[in-house]
Design a protein around this motif. Structure first.
Motif, PDB file in Angstrom:
ATOM      1  N   UNK A  12       0.819  -1.206   0.000  1.00 50.07           N
ATOM      2  CA  UNK A  12       0.000   0.000   0.000  1.00 50.07           C
ATOM      3  C   UNK A  12       0.857   1.261   0.000  1.00 50.07           C
ATOM      4  N   UNK A  13       2.020   1.171   0.598  1.00 50.86           N
ATOM      5  CA  UNK A  13       2.900   2.333   0.691  1.00 50.86           C
ATOM      6  C   UNK A  13       3.681   2.575  -0.592  1.00 50.86           C
ATOM      7  N   UNK A  14       4.069   1.498  -1.286  1.00 54.17           N
ATOM      8  CA  UNK A  14       5.021   1.653  -2.382  1.00 54.17           C
ATOM      9  C   UNK A  14       4.506   1.237  -3.760  1.00 54.17           C
ATOM     10  N   UNK A  15       3.399   0.558  -3.863  1.00 53.14           N
ATOM     11  CA  UNK A  15       2.889   0.116  -5.166  1.00 53.14           C
ATOM     12  C   UNK A  15       1.796   1.067  -5.639  1.00 53.14           C
ATOM     13  N   UNK A  16       2.056   1.751  -6.728  1.00 49.72           N
ATOM     14  CA  UNK A  16       1.109   2.738  -7.234  1.00 49.72           C
ATOM     15  C   UNK A  16      -0.232   2.084  -7.571  1.00 49.72           C
ATOM     16  N   UNK A  17      -1.298   2.743  -7.191  1.00 47.96           N
ATOM     17  CA  UNK A  17      -2.628   2.293  -7.562  1.00 47.96           C
ATOM     18  C   UNK A  17      -3.232   1.233  -6.666  1.00 47.96           C
ATOM     19  N   UNK A  18      -2.512   0.806  -5.637  1.00 48.86           N
ATOM     20  CA  UNK A  18      -3.051  -0.222  -4.742  1.00 48.86           C
ATOM     21  C   UNK A  18      -3.707   0.433  -3.523  1.00 48.86           C
ATOM     22  N   UNK A  19      -4.851  -0.092  -3.136  1.00 44.09           N
ATOM     23  CA  UNK A  19      -5.498   0.375  -1.903  1.00 44.09           C
ATOM     24  C   UNK A  19      -6.008  -0.822  -1.114  1.00 44.09           C
ATOM     25  N   UNK A  20      -6.201  -0.621   0.160  1.00 45.73           N
ATOM     26  CA  UNK A  20      -6.600  -1.710   1.045  1.00 45.73           C
ATOM     27  C   UNK A  20      -8.029  -2.141   0.724  1.00 45.73           C
ATOM     28  N   UNK A  21      -8.252  -3.402   0.373  1.00 50.46           N
ATOM     29  CA  UNK A  21      -9.606  -3.854   0.053  1.00 50.46           C
ATOM     30  C   UNK A  21     -10.536  -3.904   1.261  1.00 50.46           C
ATOM     31  N   UNK A  22      -9.964  -3.981   2.470  1.00 52.35           N
ATOM     32  CA  UNK A  22     -10.768  -4.094   3.681  1.00 52.35           C
ATOM     33  C   UNK A  22     -10.588  -2.851   4.548  1.00 52.35           C
ATOM     34  N   UNK A  23     -11.608  -2.555   5.349  1.00 52.55           N
ATOM     35  CA  UNK A  23     -11.593  -1.334   6.164  1.00 52.55           C
ATOM     36  C   UNK A  23     -10.559  -1.421   7.270  1.00 52.55           C
ATOM     37  N   UNK A  24     -10.524  -2.538   7.976  1.00 54.36           N
ATOM     38  CA  UNK A  24      -9.622  -2.698   9.117  1.00 54.36           C
ATOM     39  C   UNK A  24      -8.429  -3.574   8.760  1.00 54.36           C
ATOM     40  N   UNK A  25      -7.372  -3.423   9.543  1.00 48.68           N
ATOM     41  CA  UNK A  25      -6.168  -4.236   9.350  1.00 48.68           C
ATOM     42  C   UNK A  25      -6.329  -5.587  10.047  1.00 48.68           C
ATOM     43  N   UNK A  26      -5.739  -6.613   9.449  1.00 50.78           N
ATOM     44  CA  UNK A  26      -5.802  -7.962  10.005  1.00 50.78           C
ATOM     45  C   UNK A  26      -4.412  -8.597   9.940  1.00 50.78           C
ATOM     46  N   UNK A  27      -4.115  -9.524  10.841  1.00 51.10           N
ATOM     47  CA  UNK A  27      -2.765 -10.115  10.863  1.00 51.10           C
ATOM     48  C   UNK A  27      -2.395 -10.834   9.569  1.00 51.10           C
ATOM     49  N   UNK A  67      11.843  -4.624  -1.242  1.00 44.42           N
ATOM     50  CA  UNK A  67      13.151  -3.950  -1.323  1.00 44.42           C
ATOM     51  C   UNK A  67      13.124  -2.584  -0.617  1.00 44.42           C
ATOM     52  N   UNK A  68      11.946  -1.983  -0.506  1.00 47.56           N
ATOM     53  CA  UNK A  68      11.848  -0.679   0.149  1.00 47.56           C
ATOM     54  C   UNK A  68      12.050  -0.769   1.654  1.00 47.56           C
ATOM     55  N   UNK A  69      11.982  -1.974   2.198  1.00 44.60           N
ATOM     56  CA  UNK A  69      12.152  -2.145   3.643  1.00 44.60           C
ATOM     57  C   UNK A  69      13.596  -2.465   4.013  1.00 44.60           C
ATOM     58  N   UNK A  70      14.495  -2.487   3.025  1.00 47.23           N
ATOM     59  CA  UNK A  70      15.907  -2.780   3.287  1.00 47.23           C
ATOM     60  C   UNK A  70      16.318  -4.123   2.742  1.00 47.23           C
ATOM     61  N   UNK A  71      17.434  -4.644   3.243  1.00 49.79           N
ATOM     62  CA  UNK A  71      17.931  -5.933   2.788  1.00 49.79           C
ATOM     63  C   UNK A  71      16.954  -7.053   3.074  1.00 49.79           C
ATOM     64  N   UNK A  72      16.853  -7.984   2.135  1.00 50.96           N
ATOM     65  CA  UNK A  72      15.909  -9.089   2.290  1.00 50.96           C
ATOM     66  C   UNK A  72      16.590 -10.397   1.910  1.00 50.96           C
ATOM     67  N   UNK A  73      16.457 -11.377   2.752  1.00 50.36           N
ATOM     68  CA  UNK A  73      16.992 -12.721   2.487  1.00 50.36           C
ATOM     69  C   UNK A  73      15.798 -13.611   2.162  1.00 50.36           C
ATOM     70  N   UNK A  74      15.792 -14.153   0.941  1.00 47.67           N
ATOM     71  CA  UNK A  74      14.592 -14.791   0.406  1.00 47.67           C
ATOM     72  C   UNK A  74      14.738 -16.300   0.296  1.00 47.67           C
ATOM     73  N   UNK A  75      13.619 -16.988   0.397  1.00 51.96           N
ATOM     74  CA  UNK A  75      13.588 -18.441   0.275  1.00 51.96           C
ATOM     75  C   UNK A  75      12.341 -18.858  -0.490  1.00 51.96           C
ATOM     76  N   UNK A  76      12.496 -19.822  -1.357  1.00 52.25           N
ATOM     77  CA  UNK A  76      11.381 -20.429  -2.087  1.00 52.25           C
ATOM     78  C   UNK A  76      11.294 -21.873  -1.627  1.00 52.25           C
TER      79      UNK A  76
END
Length: 508
Positions: free
Chosen positions: A304-319, A378-387
């Motif tokens: 929501x912060x970094x992807x253009x055109x995206x908005x939260x589909x739900x009113x409240x936040x959930x885990x 990537x906007x949150x800093x270094x990321x170590x990824x696993x598939x």
């Protein structure tokens, strides 16, 4: 990730390239023939001319500027080097190239759409690049037999469009469908968001055409659902990443095109709740769940912060959030089924809130959140990824234990797991602590891998679910693969490619 030790994200390009230069700049032996660094390997001009003559000068690329798109993978992390990019237009030309390469012991790296994520398609040791994009004919569409025969360079998107034109569906779906190719998908045994219902790439193949290392052509392009005439050779080459032969065409299964599709974005309290909701949906639809994706709130906030055109589909936040897609051959009634699934979820306190897409555009908006989930990290800093993958029933426990392990190892580390809950494939990414130094954090790559893969092993999982081995996980394979299985893999490599010219240094 770039290697079992290397950084991954675009923001880490300089660091990753330094890593690659350090670790790939010396001659290495990979069980077949020595691999040399780019400064030590030059193609003899006479041999260069012989390879060029096979495809014609127009399709033999030696100019560094024109070679560039073939030498850097999609995340701009691996940078290769080659004396020559060959772009054959026929199976006969591929066979002639391999015959000459085998005779002269000239290593080759096959490449499709160059969308791989484990470095398997990049010439890291000055191999010739064999680009298959010009093998782009759809040879046949047979809606009665429910098959389509495509050459290796046909994109996934064109394959799906050709199927749709005869009211059929080719069910593999990847975000890179406009670029990735059928040959690449099969060579890496690609997964995707529809694997819960339709399986991964291997599941779609009836017949295959492969050029072997010595230039012989294995013609196994049959459309038969039943063919019990000995070993099923096609599966040797699917998922082999071009190390055993070059896939040039395949006969693929089609399925009936769905008459209705419904998509919901759901807030849930936990991964356990998401798993229980999957059970309800599966039982209620009897195979109608075509996607079931899971995401954390922390990752949603980044989108929501970094992807253009995206908005939260739900009113409240959930885990946690789930993206559900149902498909049916019935034109009516599917929405009511999805509403019933969500109602049951609410009755059992699994679903906190949900919204169902009222239009195709709204469904696309839901899917964009999921598709951007990995990109924005990537906007949150270094990321170590696993598939990774574990049994579906073990996904919540895996995530819980992995979270505990990585945060104990690095206090403040932020796990951002997401992916295909329906088939047990989780992209388990770990972002650096807030305010940490990115370079110092990425030096812990091996340490984070070790604790995550230990949890994967505990639950009987795999360190590579859908991205393949390439060079990224090659050195880890002996520690997780059954020794007898690994020995058989090496035996197959020596048998089918005794001179080790096919994508050397990848997988094994």
């Amino acid at each position: 990730m770039i290697d079992s030790h290397a950084p991954l994200l675009r923001g880490d390009i300089t660091l990753a390239r330094a890593y690659i230069r350090c670790h790939l700049s010396h001659p290495v032996t990979f069980g077949c023939v020595p691999m040399l660094d780019k400064s030590a390997t030059k193609l003899d001009p006479t041999l260069l001319a012989r390879f060029t003559a096979i495809v014609g000068e127009r399709y033999a690329i030696t100019d560094p500027g024109q070679q560039a798109p073939y030498l850097v993978e999609m995340r701009n992390m691996f940078e290769g080097h080659t004396p020559l990019v060959l772009r054959p237009s026929s199976v006969a030309e591929v066979a002639a190239i391999l015959k000459l390469a085998n005779e002269t012991v000239t290593p080759l790296v096959p490449q499709g759409g160059n969308t791989g994520l484990v470095g398997g398609q990049i010439p890291l040791h000055s191999e010739i690049v064999l680009s298959l994009n010009r093998l782009d004919r759809i040879r046949e569409v047979d809606p009665t037999s429910n098959t389509i025969t495509c050459e290796a360079g046909v994109t996934l998107q064109r394959t799906r469009e050709a199927a749709a034109a005869v009211d059929r569906l080719y069910p593999q779906l990847l975000p890179s469908e406009g670029t990735c190719t059928i040959g690449g998908n099969l060579s890496t045994n690609a997964g995707g968001t529809a694997a819960i219902a339709h399986g991964i790439a291997r599941s779609h193949v009836l017949g295959i055409e492969v050029v072997l290392a010595d230039g012989r052509i294995l013609n196994n392009l049959n459309k038969l659902k039943k063919d019990n005439t000995g070993y099923d050779l096609k599966n040797l080459f699917i998922g082999a990443e071009g190390t055993l032969g070059i896939i040039t065409a395949a006969v693929l299964r089609l399925v009936p095109r769905p008459r209705s599709v419904e998509t919901a974005f759901v807030g849930v309290a936990s991964a356990d709740a998401a798993l229980e909701l999957l059970g309800i949906a599966t039982e209620r639809t009897a195979g109608g769940v075509t996607s079931f994706e899971i995401m954390t709130r922390r990752g949603i906030e980044l989108v929501l912060q970094h992807a253009a055109g995206c908005r939260d589909p739900l009113v409240d936040a959930h885990p946690w959030y789930v993206l559900i897609e149902l498909s049916s051959q019935q034109r009516e009634g599917l929405r009511a089924i999805l509403e019933d699934v969500l109602a049951q979820g609410m009755e059992r306190n699994l679903v906190v809130d949900a919204t169902i897409a009222d239009s195709l555009e709204q469904a696309k908006a839901f899917w964009r959140i999921r598709e951007m989930f990995g990109e924005v990290q990537r906007h949150a800093g270094g990321s170590i990824k696993h598939d990774v993958s574990v049994p579906v029933a073990a996904v919540p426990a895996f995530i819980k234990d992995a979270d505990s392990a990585v945060t104990a190892l690095i206090p403040g580390a932020r796990p951002l797991p997401f992916g295909h809950l329906g088939d047990g494939n989780i992209h388990y990414n770990v972002t650096q602590p807030v305010g940490a130094d990115k370079a110092e954090y990425l030096k812990r790559w091996d340490d984070v891998n070790a604790v995550v893969f230990a949890v994967v092993k505990r639950y009987g999982g795999s360190i590579s679910a859908e991205h393949g081995i390439g060079v990224v996980k090659r050195d880890l394979l002996p520690s997780v693969k059954d020794p007898v299985a690994l020995d058989l893999m090496r035996t197959l490599k020596r048998t089918l490619d005794p001179k080790c010219i096919l994508n050397p240094g990848k997988v094994l």
